[in-house]
Design a protein around this motif. Structure first.
Motif, mmCIF file in Angstrom:
data_model
loop_
_atom_site.group_PDB
_atom_site.id
_atom_site.type_symbol
_atom_site.label_atom_id
_atom_site.label_comp_id
_atom_site.label_asym_id
_atom_site.label_seq_id
_atom_site.Cartn_x
_atom_site.Cartn_y
_atom_site.Cartn_z
ATOM 1 N N ALA A 115 0.824 -1.210 0.000
ATOM 2 C CA ALA A 115 0.000 0.000 0.000
ATOM 3 C C ALA A 115 0.860 1.262 0.000
ATOM 4 O O ALA A 115 0.482 2.284 -0.576
ATOM 5 N N CYS A 116 2.020 1.206 0.621
ATOM 6 C CA CYS A 116 2.902 2.379 0.705
ATOM 7 C C CYS A 116 3.753 2.574 -0.540
ATOM 8 O O CYS A 116 4.265 3.679 -0.768
ATOM 9 N N GLU A 117 3.931 1.555 -1.331
ATOM 10 C CA GLU A 117 4.833 1.639 -2.479
ATOM 11 C C GLU A 117 4.465 2.757 -3.461
ATOM 12 O O GLU A 117 5.356 3.502 -3.882
ATOM 13 N N PRO A 118 3.197 2.934 -3.855
ATOM 14 C CA PRO A 118 2.894 4.051 -4.771
ATOM 15 C C PRO A 118 3.224 5.419 -4.160
ATOM 16 O O PRO A 118 3.669 6.324 -4.875
ATOM 17 N N ILE A 119 3.049 5.561 -2.877
ATOM 18 C CA ILE A 119 3.374 6.817 -2.196
ATOM 19 C C ILE A 119 4.879 7.037 -2.234
ATOM 20 O O ILE A 119 5.358 8.134 -2.558
ATOM 21 N N LEU A 120 5.643 6.001 -1.896
ATOM 22 C CA LEU A 120 7.097 6.118 -1.915
ATOM 23 C C LEU A 120 7.618 6.410 -3.315
ATOM 24 O O LEU A 120 8.552 7.208 -3.485
ATOM 25 N N GLU A 121 7.024 5.786 -4.316
ATOM 26 C CA GLU A 121 7.453 6.024 -5.697
ATOM 27 C C GLU A 121 7.218 7.486 -6.080
ATOM 28 O O GLU A 121 8.075 8.122 -6.686
ATOM 29 N N ARG A 124 9.845 9.551 -4.410
ATOM 30 C CA ARG A 124 11.139 9.383 -5.088
ATOM 31 C C ARG A 124 11.210 10.246 -6.342
ATOM 32 O O ARG A 124 12.236 10.866 -6.628
ATOM 33 N N LEU A 125 10.107 10.285 -7.094
ATOM 34 C CA LEU A 125 10.076 11.102 -8.307
ATOM 35 C C LEU A 125 10.253 12.588 -7.962
ATOM 36 O O LEU A 125 10.982 13.301 -8.651
ATOM 37 N N ILE A 126 9.584 13.034 -6.924
ATOM 38 C CA ILE A 126 9.703 14.429 -6.499
ATOM 39 C C ILE A 126 11.138 14.719 -6.066
ATOM 40 O O ILE A 126 11.733 15.723 -6.447
ATOM 41 N N ARG A 127 11.701 13.817 -5.265
ATOM 42 C CA ARG A 127 13.088 14.005 -4.788
ATOM 43 C C ARG A 127 14.060 14.065 -5.961
ATOM 44 O O ARG A 127 14.923 14.929 -6.022
ATOM 45 N N ASP A 128 13.918 13.151 -6.899
ATOM 46 C CA ASP A 128 14.828 13.089 -8.040
ATOM 47 C C ASP A 128 14.658 14.300 -8.960
ATOM 48 O O ASP A 128 15.622 14.729 -9.588
#
Length: 130
Positions: A115-121, A124-128
């Motif tokens: 459930a957390c994976e889409p949030i983390l992804e 990550r996109l924002i950070r990158d």
């Protein structure tokens, strides 16, 4: 989070202190620019500066100027800070297990991770991108 913070108080640390020690201990040369440390710990520059001031008083971190950039400053883990994170980390991990991980069965942990994976992804996109 309050319980984890209370458990860290036994070592004279707050959750914010611990998070800064972790970030610095994992950084190359045990140092990060203050702006990057603020981003990594999701704190405002001003809040982080006050936090680092308190940690400097305890001897956990220091500050160093950035060569060639008069406006830049590094937060640097001291020997005392390194000893503290090594001493406290096993207790913090045990606290996280006791109050969070051990309350879920393996299936619930797997579902939570999924459930957390889409949030983390997205993060990550924002950070990158930044």
């Amino acid at each position: 989070m309050r319980q984890l913070d209370r458990d860290l108080h036994a070592f004279g640390l707050s959750t914010h202190d611990y998070e800064i020690l972790v970030e610095l201990s994992e950084a190359p040369g045990s140092r990060l620019r203050m702006t990057e440390l603020a981003d990594r710990t999701a704190q405002s520059r001003s809040r982080l500066s006050h936090q680092v001031n308190r940690m400097e008083t305890k001897g956990l971190v220091g500050r160093e100027e950035c060569a060639g950039d008069k406006r830049g400053t590094f937060a640097v883990l001291t020997a005392e800070g390194e000893a503290t994170i090594k001493r406290v980390a096993p207790f913090h991990v045990a606290s996280v297990r006791e109050h969070f991980i051990d309350q879920l069965d393996p299936g619930e942990l797997t579902a939570l991770a999924g459930a957390c994976e889409p949030i983390l992804e997205k993060l990550r996109l924002i950070r990158d991108r930044d």
